[in-house]
Scaffold this active site. Structure first.
Site, mmCIF file in Angstrom:
data_model
loop_
_atom_site.group_PDB
_atom_site.id
_atom_site.type_symbol
_atom_site.label_atom_id
_atom_site.label_comp_id
_atom_site.label_asym_id
_atom_site.label_seq_id
_atom_site.Cartn_x
_atom_site.Cartn_y
_atom_site.Cartn_z
ATOM 1 N N CYS A 259 1.018 -1.169 0.081
ATOM 2 C CA CYS A 259 -0.015 -0.062 -0.031
ATOM 3 C C CYS A 259 0.956 1.424 -0.081
ATOM 4 O O CYS A 259 0.199 2.301 -0.273
ATOM 5 C CB CYS A 259 -0.851 0.071 1.150
ATOM 6 S SG CYS A 259 -2.187 -1.145 1.005
ATOM 7 N N HIS B 201 -0.197 3.832 -6.408
ATOM 8 C CA HIS B 201 -1.144 3.076 -7.034
ATOM 9 C C HIS B 201 -2.326 4.074 -6.921
ATOM 10 O O HIS B 201 -2.519 4.933 -6.253
ATOM 11 C CB HIS B 201 -1.065 1.630 -6.297
ATOM 12 C CG HIS B 201 -1.547 1.774 -4.925
ATOM 13 N ND1 HIS B 201 -0.949 2.241 -3.839
ATOM 14 C CD2 HIS B 201 -3.134 1.584 -4.470
ATOM 15 C CE1 HIS B 201 -1.890 2.090 -2.765
ATOM 16 N NE2 HIS B 201 -3.025 1.906 -3.258
ATOM 17 N N HIS C 208 -9.094 11.727 -10.495
ATOM 18 C CA HIS C 208 -8.046 11.860 -11.253
ATOM 19 C C HIS C 208 -7.250 12.894 -10.850
ATOM 20 O O HIS C 208 -6.290 13.319 -11.544
ATOM 21 C CB HIS C 208 -8.527 12.094 -12.610
ATOM 22 C CG HIS C 208 -9.136 11.005 -13.466
ATOM 23 N ND1 HIS C 208 -10.733 10.861 -13.313
ATOM 24 C CD2 HIS C 208 -8.757 10.337 -14.515
ATOM 25 C CE1 HIS C 208 -11.030 9.788 -14.258
ATOM 26 N NE2 HIS C 208 -9.785 9.293 -14.728
ATOM 27 N N GLU D 94 -12.524 0.776 -2.019
ATOM 28 C CA GLU D 94 -11.290 0.707 -2.765
ATOM 29 C C GLU D 94 -11.556 -0.126 -4.052
ATOM 30 O O GLU D 94 -11.007 0.048 -4.996
ATOM 31 C CB GLU D 94 -10.027 0.733 -2.003
ATOM 32 C CG GLU D 94 -9.708 1.923 -1.158
ATOM 33 C CD GLU D 94 -8.164 1.425 -0.472
ATOM 34 O OE1 GLU D 94 -7.788 0.296 -0.605
ATOM 35 O OE2 GLU D 94 -7.787 2.624 0.072
HETATM 36 ZN ZN LIG Z 1 -4.845 2.097 -2.030
#
Ligand SMILES: [Zn+2]
Length: 121
Positions: free
Chosen positions: A12, A16, A55, A111
């Protein structure tokens, strides 16, 4: 939205992103002619708050990447906390409640399809 969470392990902590899914629930106490508040009016208040991060790359404000992205002329957003799903859910919940003045009672922030946070008051 792109992010990383350096407090949540190596995986994590890498750069990403996710296609987050946000569901909000509200509790209204007044109804006029069978309507509490138009969904479109709720959208006018909530969507700008949620889409503010759409974004973008979101970083904790003291992340060393802030300086690098600034030097590179990249656009990003910062928050005063690690960008975990838990923190994001609470942050968005409180913005809708305090800035939007809406009677939000619950938020789900996912997520992935199988990994979501539920925060409620
Ligand atoms: Zn994440």
């Amino acid at each position: 939205m792109g992010h990383r969470n350096k407090q949540a392990g190596e995986k994590c902590g890498r750069l990403h992103g996710h296609t987050y899914d946000v569901v909000c629930e509200f509790k209204f106490f007044k109804m006029t002619d069978g309507v509490t508040m138009l969904f479109s009016d709720i959208d006018k208040i909530t969507e700008p708050i949620i889409k503010e991060y759409d974004h973008y790359f979101l970083l904790k404000e003291d992340d060393p990447l802030v300086e690098l992205l600034t030097l590179a002329g990249e656009k990003y957003k910062t928050v005063p906390f690690e960008t975990s799903a838990e923190n994001m859910a609470i942050w968005i919940f409180n913005r809708i409640k305090n800035e939007g003045k809406l009677p939000i009672t619950r938020i789900e922030l996912g997520e992935t399809k199988t990994s979501k946070i539920i925060y409620e008051e």
